[in-house]
Structure formats: structure tokens, C-alpha cells
Design an enzyme around this catalytic site. Structure first.
Site, short mmCIF file in Angstrom:
data_model
loop_
_atom_site.label_atom_id
_atom_site.label_comp_id
_atom_site.label_asym_id
_atom_site.label_seq_id
_atom_site.Cartn_x
_atom_site.Cartn_y
_atom_site.Cartn_z
N SER A 8 -11.57 19.56 -31.44
CA SER A 8 -11.97 20.42 -32.56
C SER A 8 -12.22 21.83 -32.06
CB SER A 8 -13.27 19.88 -33.16
OG SER A 8 -13.82 20.80 -34.07
N LYS A 48 -17.24 17.15 -28.46
CA LYS A 48 -15.88 17.70 -28.41
C LYS A 48 -15.69 18.57 -27.15
CE LYS A 48 -14.23 15.77 -32.16
NZ LYS A 48 -13.23 14.69 -32.08
N TYR A 62 -22.02 16.95 -32.33
CA TYR A 62 -20.56 16.97 -32.52
C TYR A 62 -19.92 17.98 -31.56
CZ TYR A 62 -16.07 17.16 -34.98
OH TYR A 62 -14.73 17.12 -35.30
#
Ligand code: NAP
Length: 244
Positions: free
Chosen positions: A136, A153, A149
Site C-alpha cells: 500500500s 505494510k 496498518y
């Protein structure tokens, strides 16, 4: 540019919804045998209805042993797409240990594990192969309420590079795609609020979010023999967000 995956076996994780599902369908359309891994049986049922050649595997990738048992016997895999992930948004001061563990278990640990199982087979068969990890823009840019998150990533991007380093001598390429927001179920959870969406799109030079197919096309390119000298790369699919 013509791409064919005839004679190849692809394993796609998180193939029940969103980007993973579209990737599984595209790979089948381009001739690959596809094994679709996800944890909701009804998603697999509908995928097989749409794409009868797809082989469904239902497992929670956070469960290391169940995953090992589920994918051990799927047969030789040439192409691996580590796409499954979870995104639970919490302000930094409210991050819970459960969410930290669950997110790292799916977004990082399961990628390492599935890749180990698949790459061991590639090495033993001396077949080479191609792996694409779906990362991402959040791996490289801090986003509010995305502490865990973003951290998963960022870890995934480095995992991609080390895998490329160690698996390169076995002719196994490993790359990531790093999309901006895509309005899948996951995207809608985080970005449906028009004000929040506008704050993000205003930072994207192309002025919009990505479409699912734009991410799928980049995945297909990195899997294909059109990118045979590319490994260890993180390919932004972000309309220029990370360039600014
Ligand atoms: P999605 O619509 O939420 O689909 C994710 C898929 O992964 C679902 O089928 C889900 O199954 C499966 N999955 C999640 N946890 C799993 C587990 N523990 N075991 C097995 N399967 C599991 O998400 P998406 O938007 O397509 O995202 C795909 C990838 O793109 C992710 O890696 C995500 O981080 C990345 N990405 C997304 C965006 C975005 O804005 N959408 C942006 C950048 C990167 P269930 O539904 O059954 O849980």
C-alpha cells in the site's frame, strides 16, 4: 502487449473480495490454473460459479497450522499473489494488542509463511517463479489512524526486498504493488466520508482513487514475463501520491 499465463498455476490469497477476487478472475481469463484462498466459504462458492476452473481453499491465514495443511497439497505453484490483509483503523493512543497481533498475523506473518511453503516447492523443482505482495501507499506515508496498518505494510515492503535478495538466485522474483485507496469493501470502510476522501484525493496528482483493474493490471505485469528483470521493487499504483 500480450500477456499469457497458460500452463501456469497461480495461488491468490484474499481471493474472496476486492482486488484478490479480480486478480483471480483475470489470471483465469489469461489461462492460468488458479487456486483461490480466503476464509469466507460463500465468497469462494460465488467465485467458482463465476469462474468454474478456480480451485477454492477456505482457511483463515492467521492460523499458521491450518494454512500449512490447506496449501501443502495444492500442487506446484508458479505465481503467488499475497493479497489478503486486514485494515482496522485506530488512533495511535487507542491501538489494542489484539488488533496489533491480528494485523501482523495476516498482513505480514501469513505472507512470510505462504511464501515459504510456495518458494520451497519452486526451489526444489528449480522452476523459478514470481511473487507479488499487495502492499500500500501506507507503507511509505503516515496516514492518520493507520498506525498498525502502516507498520504492517512497511514491514511487507522490507519482507519483499529480503525475499527478492534470497530467492533471486533461484530465479524467483518478488515485487510489491503499492496502491492508493481503492473503493473495495476495505476502501469503503476507511474512505467513504466525502470530506476524508477529498482530503486524500487532493494530495493525489491524478486527482482520484485507483480502480481495482488498475491494481490488477500492475500485478499481472509483475507476475508476467514482461518484467523478467524486475525484482525487489515496490510499484506505486497511486496516481503520484508517493511522489509528492
Ligand atoms: P477486501 O475487499 O477487504 O478483501 C480482502 C480479502 O482478503 C477478503 O476476501 C478477505 O476475506 C480476505 N482476508 C482477509 N483476512 C483474511 C484471513 N485472515 N484469511 C484469509 N483471507 C483473508 O480488501 P481489498 O481492498 O481488496 O485489499 C486487498 C489488498 O490490497 C490488501 O492487501 C490491502 O491492504 C491492499 N490495499 C487496499 C487498498 C484499498 O483502499 N482497498 C489500498 C491499498 C492497498 P473476508 O472478507 O472473508 O475477511
Amino acid at each position: 502487449m500480450e500477456i499469457s499465463f497458460k500452463g501456469k498455476h497461480a495461488l491468490v490469497t484474499g481471493a474472496g473480495k476486492g482486488i484478490g477476487r479480480a486478480t483471480a478472475r483475470a489470471l483465469a481469463r489469461y489461462g492460468a490454473k488458479v487456486t483461490a484462498v480466503t476464509r469466507t466459504q460463500s465468497d469462494l462458492d460465488s467465485l467458482v460459479q463465476e469462474c468454474p476452473s478456480v480451485v477454492p481453499v477456505c482457511v483463515d491465514l492467521a492460523d499458521w497450522q491450518a494454512t500449512e495443511a490447506a496449501i501443502r497439497d495444492v500442487g506446484p505453484v508458479d505465481l503467488l499473489i499475497n493479497n489478503a490483509a486486514c485494515a482496522v483503523l485506530q488512533p495511535f493512543l487507542e491501538v489494542t494488542p489484539d488488533q496489533f497481533d491480528q494485523s501482523f498475523a495476516v498482513n505480514v506473518k501469513a505472507v512470510l509463511h505462504v511464501s515459504q511453503v510456495v518458494a520451497r516447492g519452486m526451489v526444489a523443482r528449480r522452476s523459478g517463479g514470481s511473487v507479488v505482495n499487495v502492499s500500500s501507499q501506507a507503507s511509505r506515508c503516515a496516514l492518520k489512524n493507520h498506525t498498525v496498518y502502516c507498520a504492517t505494510k512497511a514491514a511487507l515492503d522490507m519482507l519483499t526486498k529480503v525475499m527478492a535478495l534470497e530467492l533471486g538466485p533461484h530465479q524467483i522474483r518478488v515485487n510489491s504493488v503499492n496502491p492508493t485507496v481503492v473503493m473495495t469493501e476495505m476502501g469503503r470502510r476507511g474512505w467513504s466520508d466525502p470530506e476524508k476522501a477529498e482530503a486524500m484525493t487532493s494530495r493525489i496528482p491524478l486527482g482520484r482513487f485507483a480502480e481495482v483493474d488498475e491494481v490488477v493490471n500492475s500485478i499481472l505485469f509483475l507476475l508476467s514475463d514482461k518484467s523478467t528483470m524486475t525484482t525487489g521493487a515496490s510499484l506505486p499504483v497511486d496516481g503520484g501520491f508517493l511522489a509528492c
